[in-house]
Scaffold this active site. Sequence first.
Site, short mmCIF file in Angstrom:
data_model
loop_
_atom_site.label_atom_id
_atom_site.label_comp_id
_atom_site.label_asym_id
_atom_site.label_seq_id
_atom_site.Cartn_x
_atom_site.Cartn_y
_atom_site.Cartn_z
N SER A 130 -31.51 -2.80 -41.12
CA SER A 130 -30.98 -1.44 -41.09
C SER A 130 -29.68 -1.34 -40.31
O SER A 130 -28.96 -0.36 -40.44
CB SER A 130 -32.01 -0.50 -40.45
OG SER A 130 -32.30 -0.90 -39.13
N CYS A 131 -29.40 -2.33 -39.47
CA CYS A 131 -28.20 -2.24 -38.63
C CYS A 131 -27.57 -3.60 -38.48
O CYS A 131 -28.10 -4.45 -37.78
CB CYS A 131 -28.56 -1.68 -37.25
SG CYS A 131 -27.17 -1.67 -36.11
N GLY A 132 -26.45 -3.81 -39.14
CA GLY A 132 -25.81 -5.11 -39.09
C GLY A 132 -24.98 -5.34 -37.86
O GLY A 132 -24.40 -6.41 -37.71
#
Length: 277
Positions: A117-119
């Site tokens: 969900s969060c790179g």
Amino acid sequence: MIKEKGKSIVSKKIIKILGDDFLEHTDAIAVEEPLQISMSVLKADSPITNKNISITMRTPGHDKDLAIGFLFTEGIIQASNQIKRVAHDENSINVHLINSENIDLGKLERHFYTSSSCGVCGKASIEAIKTICRLPPSAADFQIEKNLIKSFPGILKQEQNIFNNTGGIHAAALFSFKGELIAMREDVGRHNALDKIIGHLLTQNQLPLDYHLLFLSGRASFELIQKAAMAGIHFIMAVGAPSSLAVEMAVEHDITLIGFLNETRYNIYTGSKRIKI
């Protein structure tokens, strides 16, 4: 639940509640698994250096493109001729590099972790992830018809095989400025889907993508705009909303940014000069 090696979808027996009814049902679920990305660097008069770069949660498929795209959008490599070979195991991948004299291994000490969900989780600051784009600048001075833009969601829906079966996956699609579909990738991580496209086209020596249109199935986050800018993309469309940092990044890199796109409407946040209104 049985999962075959390399599969993107698994089946599981579930109970579905419809009103007051309990129904046994076999559901399709998108696979999410970790992928460890590492690289081996060969420098003159030095032994081979092995470096673990990232662990990312992804949907199996196009893993080599994902790893190569990730190394490019992180600014670690600049061209496909730096890649000697790619070794791929079930949940790990190692990119062997040559022509690596300009790679600064000291910058890789942060050894960050990325999630689906969060790179950008784990990176020290926003400034640390504003990777410098090394592609030549481009005016990308094309224009497209305003109604053509509204056709892209329908095209993507037809191509999203995993989403159509599971309803739980993101997609990124690349079109020519004439509206032709060039590539589409799906993944539980929206940033992974984009890295898979960029990695694929990097190996085909197709960068910069300055006369292409990028369509995102979710929201337009800062990281996705940054990755697109690294690949030279100047036109981005998203089903969801952009963040404030995404808009700032789009302005900084002269990117046309569209949000809330569907078959009937969309918002133009930046770069309206590329749309025939």
